[in-house]
Scaffold this active site. Structure first.
Site, PDB file in Angstrom:
ATOM      1  CG  HIS A   1      57.164  78.560  34.516  1.00 54.58           C
ATOM      2  ND1 HIS A   1      56.632  79.040  33.345  1.00 54.58           N
ATOM      3  CD2 HIS A   1      57.993  77.536  34.167  1.00 54.58           C
ATOM      4  CE1 HIS A   1      57.099  78.342  32.328  1.00 54.58           C
ATOM      5  NE2 HIS A   1      57.926  77.423  32.799  1.00 54.58           N
TER       6      HIS A   1
ATOM      7  CG  HIS B   1      61.805  78.930  27.995  1.00 58.42           C
ATOM      8  ND1 HIS B   1      61.392  78.678  26.696  1.00 58.42           N
ATOM      9  CD2 HIS B   1      61.426  77.857  28.732  1.00 58.42           C
ATOM     10  CE1 HIS B   1      60.788  77.509  26.664  1.00 58.42           C
ATOM     11  NE2 HIS B   1      60.785  76.982  27.880  1.00 58.42           N
TER      12      HIS B   1
END
Length: 738
Positions: free
Chosen positions: A53, A95
Site C-alpha cells: 500500500h 495519495h
C-alpha cells in the site's frame, strides 16, 4: 511469487474412534482432504496477493521510489500507486489531492495554499522534498536516503518497478478523485500502453468511482478492475445483488477491512469477485482476514503478510480449556502442516517460560492441535503463546487455574450457546461483551455450530463430510469477539444437536462419529472427557463450585421412543455417575451443565428432544425423557442436596426457573437458561408442569448470554442475563443454603 493458503492437496489418513457408545457406526478408515469443496471462505485464486500500500509505507515515505524499492525487497506481489494529475496534465503517484502532508510544499510555496496537486505543474512538484517528513515523523526509521526523495511520475514508477522487480512484481493503480481530473482515464491507459503493461496479468486498476471504472473498461476491456468500497457505499444494500450488478465490469472488490465478514465473502465469491481489503497492517488483522479467505490484502507492512502467506501460521487463534487446579488443555489451529510450539509462563513477558511443548499439526485434524499442560499451581494466572515453528507470528492467551481443593474463592463465569443458526452468522456481539467482563471461565453450552444450516462455509447443507464440519468451526472462529474471549479465559465446551444435526440421537445417527471428531478437533477437551468419547466430567472450582458437564446426545434413545422406565437420555452409567457426583460434592454450588432444558418442551410433538413431554401442549404426547429426569429430581430431594443449578441454552430465549418438585413449599433446584448468541430469536412459551416449575423471569427476541457469580463471603450466588451489548436485563441474588 506463487502462494496458496488452500491445503486441499494435502491427503492423509483419518481414523475415527471406535470406542464411542455408538461404536458399531464408527466410520471406516478413509483418506480425506482438509477443504470441503464448497466453502466461500476460501480464496478463489491460488495466488493470494500481497499488495504494498503506497509502497512499503510503514518503513519509508509513501509514494517514493525508496518505498517502492523496499516493497520489492520484501517480496510484495504488487506495488500500489495512487494517481493524481498535475496542472499540465501529468499523472503522478500521490495519495492526497494536496501536497501539504507528504512534501515541503508549505515551505517552498508558502503563498499557494491549499496546495492542491491540480494547481501545480510537474516541474514545480519535482522541486519538492517528499521524504524528509517521514524522518521527522518516524525517527526510529530515519534514513538519509529519504531526504530529497521526489514525487514520482506514473511513468517513473512503472519503469522503476519493472526494472527492480524484474518483471515479476505487479502494478496496482487507483484513480483518485477522477471527477477532479477530466481525462485521467485516457491518460492512464496511454501510459500503460506506452510501457507495455496494459495486457499484463499482473495489473489491477482500482477506484471508488464506478464511472471511472466503467470508462476504463470501455478503454481497455480486458483490464482487471477493482471496485473499492467504504461502509457507507454498501449501507442498506443487498451485498449479493450489488456484487452481481458490478460483476459486469469488475474483477473484484476492495472493501475497508472492517466490512469483511463471512456474508461479505460469500456474496463476493459467489459472484466470482476477488476480495482485496484495505488497509491491513497488524499481523493479527492480516491473519484474521486470511482466515476469512480473502484473495489479497493492501498493507503498509508487506513483509508481515509475506511471512504469513509463504509459511504455515496460527490461523484461527488459540484457546485454553478444561482447566483444573493443576492442568489445562491448550489449543491452536494452523494454516498448513507444521509443528506448533506452545510456551507457558506466569510471566506475561515470557522471560522465564515454565513449560515449552511442541506438537505436530497435520491434515488428519485439519491442522488443529492441542496439548496438556500439567504440574500447574492452583489459583494462578498463566500466560501462554503459540506459533508455528516456521513462522515468527505468535498468538497469546491466558487462563487462571481453579482454586485449590477446600478453598472458597469468588467466581464469575459466563455461559451461552446457539451460534450460527437460521442465517445468523459471525460477527456476534455477545462474545465481545462476555470478554469485557473478564470472567474466570466460559461455558459454551452447546450448538457451538449449526452443521445442518446454510452458511457461507457450507452453502449446500447439511454438513456431510468431516471437512464440512471443520469448515463450520473455522467460520465461527473468524469472529474477533469469540477469538478474544477464547484467548482471555478458559473454556468448557459441550455439544448439543447442531454439532451433528437437529435433534439427533447419537447411537442411531450415522453422522455422529464425524460430528464428534470435528467437535473434539476444534475444542480444547481433556482426555478425561474425550477418552471413549464420553464427554461427561466434573470440574471443581475449589469448594466454591462443582460443575458437572453432561453428554445429552451420545447415549440417548430415539426421541420418538415412548417414555418409560427404561428410556434414557444419559445412559445408565452416566446417570449413576451424576448421582454420585451430586452426592459426593462438598462444593457450595452444584452446577449441572446440560445441553437441553428441563421444562421447556423442545423438538416436535411425539418426538420431544428435552426432558419434558409438553403436557401443557399435548397431554397425550408419549415421548420426552421425564421418567429419567424424575430419577434425578427425586435423588436431589431424597438426599437433601442443596444449591443445585441446572444451566443450559438451546431454546433461543432467556428464562430463570425455580422448582418445588415435591410441593413442600421449598425450592429444590433452579434452572438458568440463556441464549441465543447467534441464531433465531423466539419468545418464551408455557412450561411443562410435571416438576412444578415457577418462572422467575422470561424474555425473548434478543441476543443474550448469562453471567453466574458466586460470593462465598456473603454466601450468595447471582445470576444475570445480559444482552449482546452487555446491558443487564435481569439480575437476581440467591441466598445459598448451608
Amino acid at each position: 511469487m506463487k502462494k496458496s493458503l488452500v491445503a486441499g492437496l494435502a491427503c492423509l489418513s483419518l481414523s475415527l474412534s471406535s470406542t464411542a457408545p455408538w461404536a458399531v457406526l464408527a466410520a471406516p478408515h478413509e483418506t480425506v482432504t482438509t477443504d470441503n469443496g464448497q466453502s466461500t471462505l476460501q480464496p478463489i485464486t491460488s495466488n493470494v496477493a500481497v499488495i504494498a500500500h503506497r509502497g512499503a509505507s510503514a518503513y519509508g515515505p509513501e509514494h517514493t521510489l525508496a518505498a517502492y524499492k523496499q516493497a520489492i525487497k520484501m517480496k510484495a506481489d504488487y506495488v500500489e500507486f495512487d494517481l493524481q494529475m498535475t496542472k499540465d496534465g501529468q499523472l503522478i503517484a500521490m495519495h492526497d489531492e494536496t501536497l501539504a502532508r507528504t512534501t515541503n510544499a508549505k515551505e517552498l510555496y508558502p503563498n499557494r495554499a491549499p496546495w492542491r496537486v491540480k494547481d501545480f505543474t510537474l516541474d514545480e512538484i519535482k522541486r519538492l522534498d517528499a521524504g524528509s517528513w517521514f524522518n521527522a515523523a518516524h525517527q526510529e526509521l530515519e534514513k538519509k536516503e529519504y531526504i530529497g526523495q521526489q514525487v514520482p511520475t506514473l511513468d517513473e514508477a512503472i519503469q522503476f518497478v519493472k526494472k527492480h522487480g524484474h518483471g515479476k512484481v505487479g502494478l496496482y493503480m487507483e484513480t483518485k478523485a477522477p471527477n477532479v481530473y477530466p481525462g485521467m482515464e485516457e491518460k492512464l491507459i496511454e501510459i500503460l500502453q506506452k510501457n507495455k503493461v496494459l495486457v499484463s496479468k499482473n495489473l489491477f486498476l482500482e477506484s471508488f468511482s464506478e464511472d471511472s471504472l466503467r470508462k476504463l473498461k470501455t478503454l481497455a476491456p480486458n483490464v482487471q478492475l477493482i471496485q473499492l468500497y467504504t461502509g457507507a457505499m454498501l449501507k442498506g444494500k443487498d451485498m449479493y445483488q450489488e456484487f452481481k450488478r458490478i460483476s459486469d465490469y469488475a474483477s473484484g472488490v476492495g472493501p475497508s477491512k472492517e466490512l469483511v465478514v463471512p456474508k461479505f465473502m460469500e456474496a463476493a465469491h459467489q459472484n466470482q469477485l476477488l476480495v482485496h481489503p484495505w488497509t491491513v497492517n497488524s499481523q493479527d488483522d492480516l491473519a484474521s482476514l486470511l482466515s476469512l479467505g480473502v484473495d489479497g490484502e493492501f498493507t503498509n507492512n508487506p513483509d508481515k503478510m509475506v511471512e504469513l502467506v509463504d509459511k504455515p501460521f496460527i490461523s484461527h487463534g488459540v484457546a485454553s480449556g478444561d482447566v483444573t487446579d493443576t492442568s489445562a488443555i491448550l489449543w491452536a489451529r494452523t494454516s498448513g502442516a507444521t509443528n506448533v510450539q506452545f510456551e507457558l509462563s506466569t510471566d506475561s513477558s515470557f522471560k522465564k517460560p515454565f513449560i515449552v511443548k511442541t506438537v505436530h499439526a497435520g491434515a488428519e485434524h485439519d491442522y488443529a492441535v492441542q496439548t496438556k499442560m500439567d504440574g500447574l499451581k492452583p489459583d494462578t494466572t498463566y500466560f501462554y503463546r503459540a506459533h508455528a515453528v516456521s513462522s515468527s507470528y505468535t498468538v497469546n492467551g491466558s487462563f487462571k487455574t481453579a482454586p485449590a481443593e477446600n478453598s472458597l474463592k469468588p467466581l464469575t463465569m459466563v455461559w451461552g450457546g446457539d451460534t450460527g443458526g437460521q442465517g445468523e452468522i459471525p460477527p456476534y456481539n455477545s462474545f465481545k461483551a462476555m470478554s469485557d467482563l473478564n470472567p474466570d471461565f466460559f461455558l459454551f453450552s452447546g450448538d457451538t455450530i449449526y452443521a445442518d444450516n446454510k452458511t457461507p462455509a457450507v452453502p449446500n447443507p447439511p454438513s456431510q463430510s468431516v471437512q464440512d464440519f471443520w469448515a463450520k468451526y473455522k467460520e465461527n472462529r473468524t469472529d474477533a469477539g469469540l477469538r478474544s474471549l477464547l484467548q482471555k479465559t478458559a473454556t468448557f465446551s459441550i455439544w448439543d444437536d447442531h454439532e451433528v444435526t437437529n435433534d439427533f440421537s447419537g447411537p442411531s445417527q450415522p453422522l455422529t462419529p464425524t460430528g464428534l471428531n470435528a467437535f473434539k478437533d476444534y475444542w480444547p477437551i481433556s482426555d478425561d472427557r474425550s477418552n471413549a468419547d464420553k464427554l461427561y466430567h466434573t470440574y471443581s472450582y475449589g469448594d466454591t463450585l462443582d460443575m458437572m458437564i453432561l453428554n445429552n446426545r451420545g447415549y440417548r434413545d430415539p426421541n420418538t421412543q415412548a417414555d418409560g422406565a427404561d428410556k434414557t437420555m444419559l445412559g445408565g452409567e452416566q446417570l449413576d455417575w451424576l448421582k454420585k457426583q451430586l452426592l459426593d460434592s462438598d462444593a457450595k454450588i452444584k452446577l449441572v451443565a446440560t445441553s437441553v432444558p428441563i421444562s421447556v418442551p423442545t423438538g416436535k410433538a411425539n418426538a420431544r428432544d428435552g426432558w419434558a413431554n409438553g403436557n401443557q401442549v399435548n397431554p397425550n404426547d408419549p415421548t420426552g425423557y421425564e421418567n429419567e429426569f424424575k430419577k434425578i429430581s427425586d435423588f436431589i430431594m431424597e438426599k437433601g442436596i442443596k444449591n443445585v443449578f441446572f444451566v443450559t441454552t438451546d431454546v433461543h430465549f432467556a428464562q430463570v426457573i425455580k422448582y418445588d418438585a415435591n410441593h413442600d413449599g421449598k425450592t429444590d433446584y433452579h434452572e438458568l437458561i440463556s441464549g441465543p448468541i447467534g441464531a433465531v430469536k423466539i419468545n418464551p412459551g408455557t412450561l411443562d408442569p410435571t416438576f412444578s416449575p415457577e418462572s422467575m423471569y422470561a424474555e425473548g427476541n434478543f441476543f443474550n448470554f448469562g453471567v453466574f457469580k458466586v460470593d462465598p463471603a456473603t454466601n450468595k450466588a447471582t445470576v444475570e442475563i445480559r444482552d449482546e451489548n452487555g446491558k443487564t436485563h435481569f439480575s437476581h441474588d440467591f441466598q445459598l443454603e448451608d
